[in-house]
Structures are given as C-alpha cells and as structure tokens.
Design a protein around this motif. Structure first.
Motif, PDB file in Angstrom:
ATOM      1  N   ALA A  57      -8.955   0.746  36.309  1.00  0.00           N
ATOM      2  CA  ALA A  57      -8.380  -0.469  36.905  1.00  0.00           C
ATOM      3  C   ALA A  57      -7.356  -0.110  37.969  1.00  0.00           C
ATOM      4  CB  ALA A  57      -7.741  -1.331  35.815  1.00  0.00           C
ATOM      5  N   LEU A  58      -6.574   0.940  37.729  1.00  0.00           N
ATOM      6  CA  LEU A  58      -5.596   1.373  38.729  1.00  0.00           C
ATOM      7  C   LEU A  58      -6.260   1.990  39.952  1.00  0.00           C
ATOM      8  CD1 LEU A  58      -2.671   2.866  36.624  1.00  0.00           C
ATOM      9  CD2 LEU A  58      -2.544   0.968  38.243  1.00  0.00           C
ATOM     10  N   ALA A  59      -7.439   2.568  39.761  1.00  0.00           N
ATOM     11  CA  ALA A  59      -8.158   3.095  40.923  1.00  0.00           C
ATOM     12  C   ALA A  59      -8.530   1.967  41.874  1.00  0.00           C
ATOM     13  CB  ALA A  59      -9.413   3.840  40.458  1.00  0.00           C
ATOM     14  N   LEU A  60      -8.773   0.775  41.319  1.00  0.00           N
ATOM     15  CA  LEU A  60      -9.105  -0.387  42.140  1.00  0.00           C
ATOM     16  C   LEU A  60      -7.856  -1.109  42.645  1.00  0.00           C
ATOM     17  CD1 LEU A  60     -11.993  -1.893  39.956  1.00  0.00           C
ATOM     18  CD2 LEU A  60     -12.227  -0.606  42.098  1.00  0.00           C
ATOM     19  N   ARG A  61      -6.815  -1.141  41.812  1.00  0.00           N
ATOM     20  CA  ARG A  61      -5.577  -1.871  42.157  1.00  0.00           C
ATOM     21  C   ARG A  61      -4.367  -0.972  41.953  1.00  0.00           C
ATOM     22  NH1 ARG A  61      -5.986  -7.462  41.833  1.00  0.00           N
ATOM     23  NH2 ARG A  61      -3.823  -7.434  42.548  1.00  0.00           N
ATOM     24  N   PRO A  62      -4.213   0.056  42.789  1.00  0.00           N
ATOM     25  CA  PRO A  62      -3.136   1.038  42.557  1.00  0.00           C
ATOM     26  C   PRO A  62      -1.738   0.477  42.770  1.00  0.00           C
ATOM     27  CG  PRO A  62      -4.233   1.457  44.647  1.00  0.00           C
ATOM     28  CD  PRO A  62      -5.048   0.418  43.948  1.00  0.00           C
ATOM     29  N   GLU A  63      -1.619  -0.703  43.395  1.00  0.00           N
ATOM     30  CA  GLU A  63      -0.303  -1.271  43.668  1.00  0.00           C
ATOM     31  C   GLU A  63       0.031  -2.434  42.739  1.00  0.00           C
ATOM     32  OE1 GLU A  63       1.729   0.156  46.032  1.00  0.00           O
ATOM     33  OE2 GLU A  63       0.120   1.645  46.001  1.00  0.00           O
ATOM     34  N   HIS A  64      -0.653  -2.555  41.625  1.00  0.00           N
ATOM     35  CA  HIS A  64      -0.394  -3.654  40.688  1.00  0.00           C
ATOM     36  C   HIS A  64       0.706  -3.224  39.718  1.00  0.00           C
ATOM     37  CE1 HIS A  64      -1.033  -6.721  37.600  1.00  0.00           C
ATOM     38  NE2 HIS A  64      -1.684  -7.423  38.524  1.00  0.00           N
ATOM     39  N   ALA A  65       1.882  -3.808  39.855  1.00  0.00           N
ATOM     40  CA  ALA A  65       3.055  -3.325  39.111  1.00  0.00           C
ATOM     41  C   ALA A  65       2.879  -3.451  37.604  1.00  0.00           C
ATOM     42  CB  ALA A  65       4.299  -4.080  39.566  1.00  0.00           C
ATOM     43  N   ASP A  66       2.349  -4.574  37.123  1.00  0.00           N
ATOM     44  CA  ASP A  66       2.206  -4.753  35.674  1.00  0.00           C
ATOM     45  C   ASP A  66       1.196  -3.772  35.091  1.00  0.00           C
ATOM     46  OD1 ASP A  66       4.060  -6.757  35.697  1.00  0.00           O
ATOM     47  OD2 ASP A  66       2.604  -8.385  35.762  1.00  0.00           O
ATOM     48  N   LEU A  67       0.135  -3.514  35.836  1.00  0.00           N
ATOM     49  CA  LEU A  67      -0.866  -2.556  35.368  1.00  0.00           C
ATOM     50  C   LEU A  67      -0.277  -1.144  35.335  1.00  0.00           C
ATOM     51  CD1 LEU A  67      -3.786  -2.336  34.442  1.00  0.00           C
ATOM     52  CD2 LEU A  67      -4.463  -2.033  36.825  1.00  0.00           C
ATOM     53  N   LEU A  68       0.521  -0.801  36.338  1.00  0.00           N
ATOM     54  CA  LEU A  68       1.206   0.489  36.322  1.00  0.00           C
ATOM     55  C   LEU A  68       2.112   0.606  35.104  1.00  0.00           C
ATOM     56  CD1 LEU A  68       2.135   0.771  40.102  1.00  0.00           C
ATOM     57  CD2 LEU A  68       0.869   2.514  38.815  1.00  0.00           C
ATOM     58  N   GLY A  69       2.823  -0.481  34.807  1.00  0.00           N
ATOM     59  CA  GLY A  69       3.707  -0.467  33.643  1.00  0.00           C
ATOM     60  C   GLY A  69       2.954  -0.267  32.346  1.00  0.00           C
ATOM     61  N   MET A  70       1.780  -0.898  32.226  1.00  0.00           N
ATOM     62  CA  MET A  70       1.005  -0.742  31.000  1.00  0.00           C
ATOM     63  C   MET A  70       0.407   0.650  30.892  1.00  0.00           C
ATOM     64  SD  MET A  70       0.331  -2.007  28.228  1.00  0.00           S
ATOM     65  CE  MET A  70       1.161  -3.530  28.652  1.00  0.00           C
ATOM     66  N   HIS A  71      -0.022   1.193  32.022  1.00  0.00           N
ATOM     67  CA  HIS A  71      -0.529   2.577  32.018  1.00  0.00           C
ATOM     68  C   HIS A  71       0.583   3.532  31.585  1.00  0.00           C
ATOM     69  CE1 HIS A  71      -3.258   5.795  33.075  1.00  0.00           C
ATOM     70  NE2 HIS A  71      -2.378   6.327  33.912  1.00  0.00           N
ATOM     71  N   ALA A  72       1.789   3.292  32.090  1.00  0.00           N
ATOM     72  CA  ALA A  72       2.936   4.112  31.690  1.00  0.00           C
ATOM     73  C   ALA A  72       3.206   3.988  30.194  1.00  0.00           C
ATOM     74  CB  ALA A  72       4.171   3.696  32.482  1.00  0.00           C
ATOM     75  N   PHE A  73       3.092   2.781  29.668  1.00  0.00           N
ATOM     76  CA  PHE A  73       3.294   2.538  28.243  1.00  0.00           C
ATOM     77  C   PHE A  73       2.350   3.413  27.418  1.00  0.00           C
ATOM     78  CE2 PHE A  73       2.991  -1.065  24.846  1.00  0.00           C
ATOM     79  CZ  PHE A  73       3.844  -0.382  24.017  1.00  0.00           C
ATOM     80  N   ALA A  74       1.079   3.464  27.821  1.00  0.00           N
ATOM     81  CA  ALA A  74       0.109   4.282  27.092  1.00  0.00           C
ATOM     82  C   ALA A  74       0.440   5.770  27.202  1.00  0.00           C
ATOM     83  CB  ALA A  74      -1.296   4.007  27.629  1.00  0.00           C
ATOM     84  N   LEU A  75       0.818   6.213  28.389  1.00  0.00           N
ATOM     85  CA  LEU A  75       1.174   7.622  28.564  1.00  0.00           C
ATOM     86  C   LEU A  75       2.367   8.004  27.689  1.00  0.00           C
ATOM     87  CD1 LEU A  75       0.821   7.866  32.447  1.00  0.00           C
ATOM     88  CD2 LEU A  75      -0.687   8.947  30.759  1.00  0.00           C
ATOM     89  N   VAL A  76       3.357   7.140  27.640  1.00  0.00           N
ATOM     90  CA  VAL A  76       4.545   7.420  26.829  1.00  0.00           C
ATOM     91  C   VAL A  76       4.169   7.525  25.361  1.00  0.00           C
ATOM     92  CG1 VAL A  76       6.722   6.412  26.013  1.00  0.00           C
ATOM     93  CG2 VAL A  76       6.209   6.461  28.461  1.00  0.00           C
ATOM     94  N   GLN A  77       3.216   6.717  24.913  1.00  0.00           N
ATOM     95  CA  GLN A  77       2.810   6.774  23.509  1.00  0.00           C
ATOM     96  C   GLN A  77       2.118   8.088  23.158  1.00  0.00           C
ATOM     97  OE1 GLN A  77       3.875   4.489  21.203  1.00  0.00           O
ATOM     98  NE2 GLN A  77       5.003   3.970  23.059  1.00  0.00           N
TER      99      GLN A  77
END
Length: 777
Positions: A306-326
C-alpha cells in the motif's frame, strides 16, 4: 505500566473519515438567452449561435458568438456563452477573459457570476470564486446551485464557520434540500459540533431513508457523540442498503477493534480491503487490528504494497511504523514516523507515536531523548486547539489559551478557600490495564476530607475493572464523545487545582489537551516513563532512585519525589500461589521475560545472549503478544542463532489470558531478565510477586531506571548491575546457587508484601503530601 504499550490512534481518524459526496453541480448553466438589444444581423447571429449551442454543435456556436461580438464587443450573453464553450474545450484562460469582459459590461446576471465562480474554482482561485458565488446569490438568493458550490468551496478551504453561516442561510430558503443538509451536517461536524451535526443527519435520514451514505454519516456523528450502540446500528443499516459501502465497513470494523472485539472487526475490514485493496485507510484499519492480535507479518504484508502506491499517506506510514515497532525494528519505525511528521507536522498522534517509540531505542542516549521530547512537544502548541474558556470562579489562576507556554510556577500560585484540594486524574486506562491497577490503591486510600478527586476517563473500552474503580466513590467524568474544547471547559468548570495526567504520549493520551493548560497546576504520573517535553507540564512525579538529583536536568518538569518507589503494587483477585522452583524439575535454569517485544532492543538481546553463554544448558523463555506471529518468532530466534545460541534453547511464547493464567506462567521461570534500555514496570512487579528474582541494568533515563527503583524499594540492590558484565555476572551467580533460588522463591512474596512496594496507605499519604507541597510553592 502504560509505558509498555505502543500508542496508535488510528481508530479515531478512521471514524472521522466520511465520503459524503453531494451530486456535482454543473460547472456552467445552459446557454444564456439573449440579453442586450442587437442590430438585426447581430440578433440573427446570436439566435443561430444559441441554437447550435443547445444542440451541441460547439464549433458553430463559437463562430456565431464571435460574429455577435463583431457587432457588439461587450455583449454579455455572447461573451458568457463563448466562455462556456472555451471552458468545455479546456481553454480556461480564454474563458476567464470572456467572463471578466462580460462582467465589465454592466449587463450581469446571477448565472454569469455563478459560471465565473465555477471557472475560478477550477483554476484554483478559491477566494475569488467565493466572492463570485456570493455576488450571484445577492442577485438571486434562490439560485440553488450557487448555495451548494459556495458551501463546498468554503468547506474545501477549511472555512468551516463561514460555510456553516452560508448553509444556515441557504436552508432558510431550501429547508429540506438533501444536498444542503448534508453539507451543513459536514460543516457542523468539522467544527466539532457533533450534537448539532447529528440532528441534521437525523433529519436527512428521515428525508432519505434509503440513502446509504446518510446512515454512514449518522454513524460517524453518533460515534463522535459517544453513542456507540447507535453508531453501530447506523453503520449496520448503511450496509443493509449497500453491502459494499467501503467507508461504513471500515468504520464499523474500527469501532469493533476499539471495543476489543477483534474477531468481529476482521470481517468488515477484510471485506473493505477486498473491495478497495488500494485504499490506504482501509488497509491501515485492517493492519491495526491484525497488530492488536499479534499478526505482525500479515499487517506488514498489507502496509508495504500500500505504501508503494501511496508513499506520502501519513496515516499509512504511521501504521507501518506501528508494525515495525512491534517487531522491535525501532530505527525503521522511527524513520517512517519522521516522514509522517513531515506530512503532518503538528499532528498529536504522529508526535505521540514518535516520542513513545523513541524510548525503546538503544541508539538514542538520554540527552538526545530529552531534546527530541522538547522539540516535538513544543510543536503541539502549534496545533489548532479550540480551547479558550474562562477560569472557574474562586480560582486566582490566569486564563490559559492554546499555545501559551507554561508560566513559571511561582507566578501561578492558586488561592483556595478552606476546602478540599481538587485533584483530577486524566487517563484512557481506567480499566483492566496496568494504570487501572496501579491507580486503584490511590483511589481507595485518598483522604476525602482533604482531597476531592475527579477521574476524567478518556475514551477506552470500559470493563468490569472500570466499574470497580467507579465504585470507590469519586466523581467520574466520561469523556467519550467529547472534543478538545468540551474537555478543557469541563476541567476548568470543575475548578481542578491539580490535573494529573496518567498517560503521557501513550495510546489514547491527550497531550494536546495538557498543552492547553486546563488546570493551573499539571503533573505527569505513572503512565509515561520520561519527560513529557511540555512547557505546560509543571511536575513529574517519580522517586529518587528513578531520578537522582544529578539527572534532573533531563526533565523539563520539576521533579517531585515519593519516599519509596513510583509504583504501588496491589495483587489482583485470583492471583495464583508461588510455584516451586522450575529448575528442580527441569534440570536446568530458565531465564525469562514477559515484557512487550519492542523493549527487546538489539543491545538487550546481545546482553541476554551473553547470559545464556555464561550459563551453559540454560534456556530463555520470552512471552509477548507479537510472538503469536510466526514471522516475528523467526526474526528473534535468528538473532540468537547468529550469536551462537542454538534455537532449541529459546522458547518464544504467545501471551495467555486471563491475568491469573498469565501470572501462573511465571512458574516456568527461575530468573527474570529485565530488558534495556526500557525496563519492565508491571512485569517486574508481577515476577517479584510470583517469587522470581529480577536482574536489571541501571541506565540514565526514567525508563532505564524503573528496575533500580523497584529493587531498591524491595531492598534487593544486589540484583542491580552497573554495566553489562555486572548484569551477566549477577544472572550467572544466581543460576549457580539453586538453594539460594529456592529460598528466594519461598520468601520473596512476603518480603514484597511488607515493603514500600505494597504500602498503599503510606504511598497515598506521600502522594498527597506532594500535592499539598505543589500548592504551597
């Protein structure tokens, strides 16, 4: 403690997301009829052009209007209709010139101003377009499309108050126009007036009982008003009408997730993603639910494409970060969050996620963390806080508005009459949560003759423990459905002397509210193990083991110290008895940690690999929600294998529920290892209560000294290491002395029960003494 969970408010943003799209109003009205008098030849050209225009022969119409202008260069009708053709054929500058010349002719009509406004809006001239629509409405207040387009333009420009005024005026002429009602509801909602928006959407639903989007809007307004059952019913009604309404599916699933109904949430969220696999909001909501149930790899498999399609979507970036932190990939998560902050610089969620996850990092020292907290917390004062209310009667404190820096405390003395001191506790965790457990002894023990307590419950999934906390008889304010202004006004009207925040930058916390300074004295307590970074936060309540005097400069707040530990532990009903030492039956030592996985930094795992190397045949048991995920287990097992520890020595376990079963799992551990740089809080207390000694490494920051505080209060300083070698040495020495471990196992609970860690009365008295001291300064 609350410091052990990752903050993410993705649910709130999903609830606010609605696609209520009114039917498009045409960019231009039909060809304007003839206006000013023309010579016979010119009139003939005009009529031929109008006929061609009406029949779609635009080239013939264009030639005809140009012929008219040869007879009368400022003929408004010819110019306006010529502009309309230029617009349809994407010759926008030519069209704009024609409209402007027509308007200068003096022969203007409301339709001419309306069409001019449409073109200006298309060209990005929003302010000018609004003026053109307003002029059209002055000439004809019943020009319905102008009302709609003006309102949509004002909403798009975030001029919510002006849009509300314009729509209210329009509805006096068209009181049952669905499009206007929908826009009016949107405007009210975006001004945080959910109750008024709800009334409008209810009227709209009565007019359009079979319109799916209306019920989606109703659900959003009910949710914002705290009427969760009605919100659920509205979204379900929407889906009866339109089973593929993606936004309603997403909103319903997010509501279920926030209510901890994760299996129910997965059904609508998976359907939403299947219908719109590229929608970043649907993906983020489903990913958040998967993370909540420990399916980290599945969440990343959603967010990465999803980020490959929408790399500037702030909420999606935040959720991706959430998963990485976990997965304890803190540096990668921090990089995503930094990008999200660049897209939404003053967003409280992005700021909170960034700050809380930074505490897990083994790459940032304490001074760097302090600088980061102060810099990002200061940006909260740039957020558009809608709080500006009067100080309650009887308080001498000045009125604070959003963005004000906290004033020097000596200038804010609070004069109070002979009455109990008014204490407010603000938290999203008045429930079966570490903070709900740690605050309960305080609520039980408060001296009601000297202290009047109000609990401000931020939105959370209430449970039986919430009811137990309410039963202690203090005033309870439920902030479900309250916006920032209403929360601030409530706290001020209650005349709170000291507002105590129990969440900090963790999930559900409202540092943006604390930045508005709703109380004259504000303190951070229990829920966040570092500085808030806020100038508006006057105090951080800790103890001298956590924050020795030389380390106070790390904290923006003034440090107020309890006599013993910053925590008071209270065993929960049904806690099992201490189990026998497992080494006696297993034939080997089992080290363990039941801390959240983000705390297990690379440095921490290296340290624990050193412990395992120093104690041959020993094992390590780790339990965390993220370890329910096979991909995450593989990552962690590989880390140990790369450091020479065979995989069979590592037990990676998913969590068990309820709490009584979870505590019984300490029966498999001989010695607990405290993580670093972010120590355990609740987990350390649980281990000690279950008879398990804990080895900790003293650091600099609050989160790196929680083990120091707890073990010193327990009078077990011999389990505190000053460096990595000392940590390994303490763990190895304990492992080598089975009789000593047996003795610790059989006596530790009694020792803890008699220590300051379990002295609820003394702890609360000390806390009250701090509150009184705050008032005297």
């Amino acid at each position: 403690m609350a410091a052990g969970r990752t903050r993410h408010q993705n649910g709130d943003s999903r609830q606010r997301r609605r696609r209520i799209t009114p039917k498009a109003t045409p960019d231009s009205q039909p060809p304007m009829p003839s206006g000013a008098k023309l010579p016979a030849a010119g009139e003939q050209c005009l009529q031929q052009a109008l006929h061609a225009h009406q029949n779609g022969r635009l080239d013939a119409a264009l030639r005809g209007y140009l012929a008219v202008l040869e007879h009368s260069p400022s003929h408004a009708t010819a110019l306006a209709n010529l502009a309309s053709i230029h617009t349809r054929q994407s010759r926008f500058q030519e069209a704009l010139a024609c409209y402007q010349k027509a308007l200068q002719s003096g022969d203007t009509t409301p339709e001419l101003w309306f069409n001019h406004g449409n073109l200006q809006r298309r060209l990005g001239q929003g302010a000018e377009a609004a003026q053109s629509y307003a002029r059209a409405l002055q000439l004809n207040p019943r020009l319905y499309p102008a009302h709609c387009n003006l309102a949509r333009l004002l909403l798009a420009q975030n001029r919510q108050a002006e849009a509300t005024t314009a729509l209210a005026a329009a509805l006096t002429r068209f009181p049952e126009a669905p499009e206007l009602l929908r826009l009016y509801g949107d405007a009210l909602y975006h001004q945080d007036d959910a109750a008024a928006a709800l009334a409008v959407y209810q009227k709209l639903a009565a007019l359009q009982p079979d319109q799916a989007s209306t019920y989606n809007a109703l659900g959003v307004a009910y949710r914002a008003s705290g009427q969760l059952q009605n919100a659920e019913a509205a979204w379900q009604r929407c889906l009866v009408i339109d089973a593929g309404h993606v936004v309603a599916l997403t909103n319903l699933g997010t509501l279920y997730r926030l209510q901890k109904r994760h299996e129910a949430a997965l059904v609508p969220l998976r359907k939403a993603v299947a219908l719109q696999p590229g929608d970043p909001d649907c993906v983020a909501s489903l990913a958040c639910t998967l993370i909540d149930i420990g399916q980290i790899s599945a969440a990343l498999a959603l967010t990465e494409p999803a980020l490959a399609l929408r790399p500037e979507h702030a909420d999606l970036l935040g959720m991706h970060a959430f998963a990485l932190v976990q997965q304890a990939r803190i540096a990668e998560g921090q990089a995503c969050l930094a990008k999200a902050r660049r897209l939404k610089p003053a967003n409280p969620v992005a700021i909170g996620n960034s700050l809380f996850s930074s505490l897990y990092s083994d790459q940032l020292d304490a001074p760097a963390l302090t600088r980061l907290h102060q810099a990002l917390a200061d940006s909260l004062t740039d957020y558009p806080h809608p709080v500006s209310v009067q100080e309650p009667v009887g308080s001498a404190a000045a009125t604070f508005k959003a963005g004000d820096k906290a004033r020097p405390f000596a200038q804010r003395r609070v004069q109070r009459q002979q009455r109990p001191l008014r204490i407010g506790y603000l938290s999203p965790d008045f429930r079966a949560h570490p903070i709900g457990f740690f605050i309960e002894p305080v609520l039980q023990q408060h001296d009601r003759d000297r202290f009047h307590v109000t609990c401000y419950a931020l939105p959370h999934a209430a449970d039986s423990h919430s009811e137990r906390l309410k039963s202690h008889g203090h005033r309870w304010r439920d902030f479900e459905g309250c916006n920032l202004r209403r929360m601030g006004e409530t706290i001020r009207q209650d005349g709170i002397d000291i507002l105590v925040d129990l969440a900090g930058h963790t999930a559900g916390g409202r540092m943006d509210l604390m930045a508005c300074k709703p109380a004259p004295i504000q303190a951070l307590f229990l829920g966040y193990p570092y500085t808030s970074g806020l100038a508006a936060m006057d105090y951080l309540i800790a103890d001298r083991h956590l924050i020795p005097a030389p380390l106070e400069p790390l904290y923006r707040e003034r440090v107020a110290c309890l006599a013993h530990s910053f925590l008071c532990y209270q065993a929960q009903p049904g806690t099992p008895e201490v189990a026998a030492l497992p080494a006696l039956t297993h034939g080997h030592i089992t080290f363990g940690s039941f801390n959240n996985l983000p705390k297990l930094s690379a440095s921490c795992l290296d340290l624990w690999a050193g412990v395992l190397s120093a104690v041959p045949d020993s094992r390590l048991a780790l339990m965390a929600s993220s370890l329910a995920d096979a991909g995450t287990r593989q990552r962690f097992r590989r880390h140990f294998i790369e450091r020479g520890i065979t995989g069979e020595r590592i037990d990676l376990l998913p969590p068990v529920t309820p709490l009584t079963r979870f505590l019984a799992e300490y029966g498999r551990i001989d010695i607990a290892l405290d993580p670093m740089p972010f120590n355990g809080g609740t987990t350390t207390c649980d281990a000690l209560w279950m008879g398990v000694p804990v080895v900790t490494l003293a650091g600099q920051g609050f989160m790196s000294r929680m083990g120091v505080s707890l073990l010193n209060t327990l009078q077990r300083p011999e389990w505190i290491a000053a460096d990595a070698d000392g940590y390994v040495g303490i763990a190895a020495a304990l492992a080598a002395d089975i009789p000593r471990l047996q003795h610790i196992r059989s006596t530790l609970r009694a020792q803890m029960a008699q220590s300051g860690l379990c002295d609820a009365a003394g702890y609360t008295t000390g806390l009250e003494r701090i509150y009184l001291e705050m008032m005297r300064i």
